[in-house]
Design a protein around this motif. Structure first.
Motif, PDB file in Angstrom:
ATOM      1  N   PHE A   1      10.112   6.225  -6.102  1.00 45.85           N
ATOM      2  CA  PHE A   1       9.009   5.735  -6.923  1.00 45.85           C
ATOM      3  C   PHE A   1       8.571   4.392  -6.347  1.00 45.85           C
ATOM      4  CE2 PHE A   1      11.770   8.348  -9.471  1.00 45.85           C
ATOM      5  CZ  PHE A   1      10.938   9.086 -10.309  1.00 45.85           C
ATOM      6  N   PHE A   2       7.285   4.071  -6.521  1.00 46.94           N
ATOM      7  CA  PHE A   2       6.745   2.844  -5.939  1.00 46.94           C
ATOM      8  C   PHE A   2       5.735   2.234  -6.891  1.00 46.94           C
ATOM      9  CE2 PHE A   2       3.223   1.089  -3.149  1.00 46.94           C
ATOM     10  CZ  PHE A   2       3.867  -0.096  -2.829  1.00 46.94           C
ATOM     11  N   CYS A   3       5.764   0.903  -7.015  1.00 43.63           N
ATOM     12  CA  CYS A   3       4.786   0.194  -7.845  1.00 43.63           C
ATOM     13  C   CYS A   3       3.769  -0.505  -6.947  1.00 43.63           C
ATOM     14  CB  CYS A   3       5.484  -0.828  -8.740  1.00 43.63           C
ATOM     15  SG  CYS A   3       4.337  -1.763  -9.786  1.00 43.63           S
ATOM     16  N   GLU A   4       2.582   0.070  -6.870  1.00 45.23           N
ATOM     17  CA  GLU A   4       1.489  -0.544  -6.107  1.00 45.23           C
ATOM     18  C   GLU A   4       0.739  -1.552  -6.964  1.00 45.23           C
ATOM     19  OE1 GLU A   4      -2.239   0.858  -3.241  1.00 45.23           O
ATOM     20  OE2 GLU A   4      -1.321   2.286  -4.623  1.00 45.23           O
ATOM     21  N   VAL A   5       0.552  -1.213  -8.252  1.00 48.10           N
ATOM     22  CA  VAL A   5      -0.138  -2.091  -9.197  1.00 48.10           C
ATOM     23  C   VAL A   5       0.708  -2.173 -10.466  1.00 48.10           C
ATOM     24  CG1 VAL A   5      -2.227  -2.481 -10.559  1.00 48.10           C
ATOM     25  CG2 VAL A   5      -2.397  -1.406  -8.298  1.00 48.10           C
ATOM     26  N   GLU A   6       1.074  -3.375 -10.855  1.00 50.33           N
ATOM     27  CA  GLU A   6       1.841  -3.526 -12.094  1.00 50.33           C
ATOM     28  C   GLU A   6       0.981  -3.130 -13.289  1.00 50.33           C
ATOM     29  OE1 GLU A   6       3.572  -7.348 -12.716  1.00 50.33           O
ATOM     30  OE2 GLU A   6       4.272  -7.536 -10.642  1.00 50.33           O
ATOM     31  N   PRO A   7       1.537  -2.361 -14.236  1.00 50.55           N
ATOM     32  CA  PRO A   7       0.779  -2.065 -15.456  1.00 50.55           C
ATOM     33  C   PRO A   7       0.622  -3.320 -16.306  1.00 50.55           C
ATOM     34  CG  PRO A   7       3.013  -1.212 -15.623  1.00 50.55           C
ATOM     35  CD  PRO A   7       2.851  -1.716 -14.220  1.00 50.55           C
ATOM     36  N   THR A  22       0.827  -1.205   0.000  1.00 48.72           N
ATOM     37  CA  THR A  22       0.000   0.000   0.000  1.00 48.72           C
ATOM     38  C   THR A  22       0.864   1.258   0.000  1.00 48.72           C
ATOM     39  OG1 THR A  22      -0.074   0.209   2.419  1.00 48.72           O
ATOM     40  CG2 THR A  22      -1.728  -1.237   1.380  1.00 48.72           C
ATOM     41  N   ALA A  23       0.206   2.369  -0.287  1.00 50.88           N
ATOM     42  CA  ALA A  23       0.891   3.663  -0.234  1.00 50.88           C
ATOM     43  C   ALA A  23       1.396   3.952   1.175  1.00 50.88           C
ATOM     44  CB  ALA A  23      -0.061   4.765  -0.698  1.00 50.88           C
ATOM     45  N   SER A  24       0.660   3.475   2.181  1.00 46.40           N
ATOM     46  CA  SER A  24       1.083   3.667   3.573  1.00 46.40           C
ATOM     47  C   SER A  24       2.373   2.902   3.858  1.00 46.40           C
ATOM     48  CB  SER A  24      -0.026   3.221   4.521  1.00 46.40           C
ATOM     49  OG  SER A  24       0.341   3.446   5.861  1.00 46.40           O
ATOM     50  N   ASP A  25       2.476   1.671   3.340  1.00 45.24           N
ATOM     51  CA  ASP A  25       3.716   0.899   3.480  1.00 45.24           C
ATOM     52  C   ASP A  25       4.882   1.661   2.846  1.00 45.24           C
ATOM     53  OD1 ASP A  25       2.339  -1.203   4.698  1.00 45.24           O
ATOM     54  OD2 ASP A  25       2.118  -2.334   2.836  1.00 45.24           O
ATOM     55  N   PHE A  26       4.637   2.182   1.658  1.00 43.43           N
ATOM     56  CA  PHE A  26       5.666   2.940   0.941  1.00 43.43           C
ATOM     57  C   PHE A  26       6.062   4.187   1.717  1.00 43.43           C
ATOM     58  CE2 PHE A  26       6.290   6.114  -2.709  1.00 43.43           C
ATOM     59  CZ  PHE A  26       7.654   5.876  -2.797  1.00 43.43           C
ATOM     60  N   TRP A  55       8.271  -2.548 -14.201  1.00 41.84           N
ATOM     61  CA  TRP A  55       7.869  -2.509 -12.801  1.00 41.84           C
ATOM     62  C   TRP A  55       7.283  -3.844 -12.359  1.00 41.84           C
ATOM     63  CZ3 TRP A  55       9.266   1.064  -9.504  1.00 41.84           C
ATOM     64  CH2 TRP A  55       9.530   2.373  -9.953  1.00 41.84           C
ATOM     65  N   ARG A  56       7.592  -4.206 -11.103  1.00 43.65           N
ATOM     66  CA  ARG A  56       6.943  -5.329 -10.438  1.00 43.65           C
ATOM     67  C   ARG A  56       6.316  -4.826  -9.147  1.00 43.65           C
ATOM     68  NH1 ARG A  56      11.425 -10.244 -10.712  1.00 43.65           N
ATOM     69  NH2 ARG A  56      11.563 -10.399 -13.005  1.00 43.65           N
ATOM     70  N   LYS A  57       5.230  -5.454  -8.771  1.00 41.03           N
ATOM     71  CA  LYS A  57       4.520  -5.054  -7.557  1.00 41.03           C
ATOM     72  C   LYS A  57       5.476  -5.033  -6.365  1.00 41.03           C
ATOM     73  CE  LYS A  57       0.627  -6.367  -4.585  1.00 41.03           C
ATOM     74  NZ  LYS A  57       0.068  -5.006  -4.499  1.00 41.03           N
ATOM     75  N   GLY A  58       5.449  -3.936  -5.607  1.00 40.82           N
ATOM     76  CA  GLY A  58       6.297  -3.806  -4.431  1.00 40.82           C
ATOM     77  C   GLY A  58       7.635  -3.153  -4.695  1.00 40.82           C
ATOM     78  N   ASP A  59       7.973  -2.916  -5.966  1.00 41.35           N
ATOM     79  CA  ASP A  59       9.248  -2.258  -6.284  1.00 41.35           C
ATOM     80  C   ASP A  59       9.302  -0.853  -5.686  1.00 41.35           C
ATOM     81  OD1 ASP A  59      10.238  -4.353  -7.766  1.00 41.35           O
ATOM     82  OD2 ASP A  59       9.962  -3.401  -9.719  1.00 41.35           O
ATOM     83  N   VAL A  60      10.459  -0.491  -5.164  1.00 47.16           N
ATOM     84  CA  VAL A  60      10.749   0.881  -4.740  1.00 47.16           C
ATOM     85  C   VAL A  60      12.026   1.301  -5.460  1.00 47.16           C
ATOM     86  CG1 VAL A  60      11.423   2.405  -2.846  1.00 47.16           C
ATOM     87  CG2 VAL A  60       9.641   0.675  -2.482  1.00 47.16           C
ATOM     88  N   LEU A  61      11.970   2.422  -6.144  1.00 48.19           N
ATOM     89  CA  LEU A  61      13.141   2.959  -6.832  1.00 48.19           C
ATOM     90  C   LEU A  61      13.538   4.272  -6.177  1.00 48.19           C
ATOM     91  CD1 LEU A  61      15.169   2.923  -9.220  1.00 48.19           C
ATOM     92  CD2 LEU A  61      13.439   4.151 -10.560  1.00 48.19           C
ATOM     93  N   LEU A  62      14.779   4.353  -5.739  1.00 45.17           N
ATOM     94  CA  LEU A  62      15.334   5.569  -5.144  1.00 45.17           C
ATOM     95  C   LEU A  62      16.380   6.112  -6.098  1.00 45.17           C
ATOM     96  CD1 LEU A  62      16.072   7.626  -2.906  1.00 45.17           C
ATOM     97  CD2 LEU A  62      17.437   5.800  -1.828  1.00 45.17           C
TER      98      LEU A  62
END
Length: 322
Positions: A134-140, A72-76, A296-303
């Protein structure tokens, strides 16, 4: 990788590039299944932040992959907060966005079939963020990659191919011009209205905030023209001791287009002369050639380090139901 990053495992993926033995971007995954828990990740970030900062400085960008329990966005937001970087209010940016939770905003809300050209975040204003998440909540369902490219590599290639033009850029800088409507226009990639751009409904407050950015405003009945510059197009990265291609030139010239804006007029040299279109489009070609676009994969975080790296967005298709 720093030896004390014990929580993480360095991962190799096909899309990475190698510049003089330094991979771009760095990719970190959890070393154990139990490490995928969001609370474990945030604790590890807090504990190992100096090592993560060092890794970011070396590689320019870090992709955290395999933390699929980040749902979720909260997790991110918890991950972002764990890094403890100073928050920069989004004043002066062009993209329409909505605050989701805490420090998390939506990505550019322009239609998914539109490409967002390469740029450093808010390079067209004097105060810009040093880091971006950047965060992937839903994979395109298709597309939607965030291509990234090292800024000093772009500078070196442009300097080698167009030394006279780069010399003019370094001497004169750039002037950016953008016409804002009163309210946000989600059909445009630069559709942020003046009220949300300056975080106020009061024109006098907008004037004050524009002045702090050294931005000139020219009011019209249905909006305002913003004029920024001359502002440097090339910077010297003191911490890495190298010049970097730090501007939104290609983004403005090729992408700042909507009912109010003509991209050919959106950016000029700091002396007022127009930019050479053939060189701008060749610069775009160089950006594409040197870029890394990781699906992107679900749960990815890019810094990413905003000084070291430009980013863009490819068009995408949403999954059914989103």
């Amino acid at each position: 990788m720093p030896a004390n990053l014990s929580f993480f495992a360095e991962t190799k993926i096909p899309h990475q590039r190698n510049y003089g033995g330094v991979v771009f971007p760095a990719v970190l995954s959890p070393e154990a299944v139990q490490s995928r828990n969001p609370s474990v990740l945030t604790a590890a970030v807090k504990e190992q932040k100096p090592s993560l900062d060092s890794l970011l400085h070396t590689h320019g960008a870090i992709l955290f992959r395999g933390f699929d329990s980040l749902a979720t966005a909260s997790d991110f937001n918890d991950v972002v907060e764990a890094f403890g970087y100073e928050e920069l209010p989004y004043v002066g940016g062009a993209a329409p966005r909505t605050n989701v939770v805490g420090r998390v905003f939506t990505a550019n809300e322009s239609p998914p079939d539109q490409k967002i050209p390469f740029h450093h975040e808010m390079a067209q204003v004097p105060e810009y963020p040093s880091k971006l998440f950047f965060f992937c909540e839903v994979e395109p369902a298709d597309g939607g990659e965030t291509p990234i490219v090292l800024s000093h590599v772009v500078y070196e290639r442009m300097k080698e191919k167009y030394p006279d033009f780069v010399e003019k850029l370094e001497k004169h800088g750039l002037i950016y011009t953008r016409v804002l409507g009163e309210d946000d226009d989600p059909s445009s990639p630069i559709g942020r209205g003046w009220k949300s751009t300056f975080l106020t409904k009061d024109k006098s407050v907008a004037e004050e905030r524009a002045a702090k950015l050294n931005m000139k405003l020219e009011w019209a009945a249905d909006g305002v023209k913003t004029i920024m510059g001359p502002i440097p197009a090339v910077k010297y990265d003191e911490t890495r001791q190298r010049k970097i291609w730090f501007n939104s030139m290609v983004a403005a010239y090729t992408g700042w287009e909507d009912a109010r804006n003509d991209p050919k007029k959106a950016v000029t040299l700091g002396d007022g002369n127009p930019l050479p279109g053939d060189i701008i489009y060749d610069c775009l070609k160089i950006l594409e050639e040197e870029s890394v676009a990781i699906p992107w994969r679900k749960g990815d975080v890019l810094l990413i380090d905003n000084l070291a790296v430009l980013h863009s967005r490819r068009p995408f298709a949403l999954l059914a139901g989103y």
